[in-house]
Enzyme design. Sequence first.
Site, PDB file in Angstrom:
ATOM      1  N   TYR A 163       0.826  -1.210   0.000  1.00  0.00           N
ATOM      2  CA  TYR A 163       0.000   0.000   0.000  1.00  0.00           C
ATOM      3  C   TYR A 163       0.867   1.270   0.000  1.00  0.00           C
ATOM      4  O   TYR A 163       0.426   2.343  -0.380  1.00  0.00           O
ATOM      5  CB  TYR A 163      -0.938   0.043   1.218  1.00  0.00           C
ATOM      6  CG  TYR A 163      -2.032  -1.007   1.205  1.00  0.00           C
ATOM      7  CD1 TYR A 163      -2.201  -1.874   0.130  1.00  0.00           C
ATOM      8  CD2 TYR A 163      -2.909  -1.132   2.271  1.00  0.00           C
ATOM      9  CE1 TYR A 163      -3.195  -2.836   0.135  1.00  0.00           C
ATOM     10  CE2 TYR A 163      -3.907  -2.092   2.279  1.00  0.00           C
ATOM     11  CZ  TYR A 163      -4.045  -2.949   1.204  1.00  0.00           C
ATOM     12  OH  TYR A 163      -5.034  -3.900   1.218  1.00  0.00           O
ATOM     13  N   LYS A 185       3.282 -15.374   2.864  1.00  0.00           N
ATOM     14  CA  LYS A 185       3.161 -16.147   1.623  1.00  0.00           C
ATOM     15  C   LYS A 185       4.585 -16.497   1.201  1.00  0.00           C
ATOM     16  O   LYS A 185       5.053 -16.111   0.119  1.00  0.00           O
ATOM     17  CB  LYS A 185       2.419 -15.280   0.582  1.00  0.00           C
ATOM     18  CG  LYS A 185       2.044 -15.986  -0.693  1.00  0.00           C
ATOM     19  CD  LYS A 185       0.892 -16.947  -0.545  1.00  0.00           C
ATOM     20  CE  LYS A 185       0.638 -17.675  -1.849  1.00  0.00           C
ATOM     21  NZ  LYS A 185      -0.183 -18.875  -1.698  1.00  0.00           N
ATOM     22  N   ASP A 207      -3.262 -17.857   2.394  1.00  0.00           N
ATOM     23  CA  ASP A 207      -4.458 -18.486   1.789  1.00  0.00           C
ATOM     24  C   ASP A 207      -5.039 -19.528   2.744  1.00  0.00           C
ATOM     25  O   ASP A 207      -6.264 -19.626   2.925  1.00  0.00           O
ATOM     26  CB  ASP A 207      -4.149 -19.081   0.408  1.00  0.00           C
ATOM     27  CG  ASP A 207      -2.776 -19.709   0.298  1.00  0.00           C
ATOM     28  OD1 ASP A 207      -2.015 -19.681   1.288  1.00  0.00           O
ATOM     29  OD2 ASP A 207      -2.450 -20.258  -0.772  1.00  0.00           O
ATOM     30  N   ASP A 263      -5.309  -6.366   6.194  1.00  0.00           N
ATOM     31  CA  ASP A 263      -6.491  -5.613   5.779  1.00  0.00           C
ATOM     32  C   ASP A 263      -7.616  -6.594   5.435  1.00  0.00           C
ATOM     33  O   ASP A 263      -8.754  -6.490   5.900  1.00  0.00           O
ATOM     34  CB  ASP A 263      -6.106  -4.774   4.544  1.00  0.00           C
ATOM     35  CG  ASP A 263      -7.195  -3.806   4.132  1.00  0.00           C
ATOM     36  OD1 ASP A 263      -8.176  -3.660   4.876  1.00  0.00           O
ATOM     37  OD2 ASP A 263      -7.057  -3.196   3.051  1.00  0.00           O
ATOM     38  N   ASP A 315     -11.049  -7.890   8.065  1.00  0.00           N
ATOM     39  CA  ASP A 315     -12.456  -7.734   7.679  1.00  0.00           C
ATOM     40  C   ASP A 315     -13.174  -9.079   7.726  1.00  0.00           C
ATOM     41  O   ASP A 315     -14.314  -9.186   8.181  1.00  0.00           O
ATOM     42  CB  ASP A 315     -12.584  -7.133   6.274  1.00  0.00           C
ATOM     43  CG  ASP A 315     -12.722  -5.614   6.335  1.00  0.00           C
ATOM     44  OD1 ASP A 315     -12.354  -5.036   7.373  1.00  0.00           O
ATOM     45  OD2 ASP A 315     -13.199  -5.018   5.346  1.00  0.00           O
TER      46      ASP A 315
END
Length: 356
Positions: free
Chosen positions: A142, A191, A223, A247, A251
């Site tokens: 980001y 990852k 994942d 992020d 959620d």
Amino acid sequence: MNKKIAVIRGDGIGPEIVNEAIKVLDKVAEKFGHTFEYINADMGGCAIDKYGDPLPQHELDKCLSADSVLLGAVGGPKWDSVPGNLRPEKGLLRIRAGMGVYSNNRPAKIWPQLASASPLKPEIVEKGIDFIIVRELIGGVYFGEHKTYEQGGEKVSEDVMKYSESEIERIGRIGFETARKRRKKLCSVEKSNVLDTSRLWKAVIHRLAEEYPDVELTDMLVDNCAMQIVKNPAQFDVIVTENMFGDILSDEASMITGSIGMIPSSSLGAGSNGLYEPIHGSAPDIAGQDKANPIGTVLSAAMMLRFSFDMPKEADSIEAAVNKVLSDGYRTGDIMQEGMKRVGCAEMGSLIAQAI
Ligand code: NAD
């Protein structure tokens, strides 16, 4: 103990929910012999109305002078048409940057009394959901370089994902310290089968683990973590991860607990000062009607006591009081269930304060 708390009520339901959190903090102060001094600061739409700026420097300075900041929510339709750089949400970005908070901590906790509001199957929920996601907040993809250019007759885009050892180490420490204050289990999510940043992440976290022998460390690919959060959330205590993974996962985690009005959050930087706020917005549709659920803000105040003021017993007392009030059948409109007693925002705050 003597603590200064900067209080940003903000807009919409902000003032109502923050007033209830203060009611609860005052009861804690009385019971445990502390003094909490409140410094009011303006941010968001109300600051635009007063000063023409969503967070003037003098209001930010008040926040920086305090031991921590308690925030309600900002924004609303009244300020939707102001220019982008003056929008209420700019105040949020400015206070996070001004306080240098690089770690966002969001708990996912199911209250057994509200278990039916979870979209997960009862047999999964009844094993319990009580974990925290520690997310790196000011690095990673980001904040890397973003560009789009022409190549071979088509558009190509690039977003750079970059992490340094020191950026990983400082968020890793928050993960370990948070686990230390809970059930001492840390799951590092990355990852590393594909990304260099993740391989560095994993190496730094494992190096840090030597300093925290009392914390049990596990690694999980992102994942798989997304699957495990819905399949077996009971396995998690603290998850630490980089900005984008956090992020998305936070959620997902807030959804499985059911109600937006119940969830607190904290953002921390290098010192003990933190920014504490519920995860919801200013709910203009119910503002000023005594309908808001103050529990997310009350629990944010509990996080402030636990993580910034090192007052675990006091934080426990707030969480136990919320538990008791829910067990006694009291509900605000957003979590109302058949056979329960509906109360307003102010009464909910008073009931929690009485239960301390
Ligand atoms: P919202 O979270 O304010 O509201 C979404 C829905 O949830 C609404 O129906 C609302 O009534 C309900 N709700 C939210 N909190 C509640 C509570 N404590 N008790 C009972 N019901 C509650 O999101 P939105 O409607 O998308 O945004 C409204 C305003 O808030 C916008 O201006 C937005 O920019 C701002 N916002 C601010 C923050 C923040 O201050 N951190 C975060 C998100 C949105």
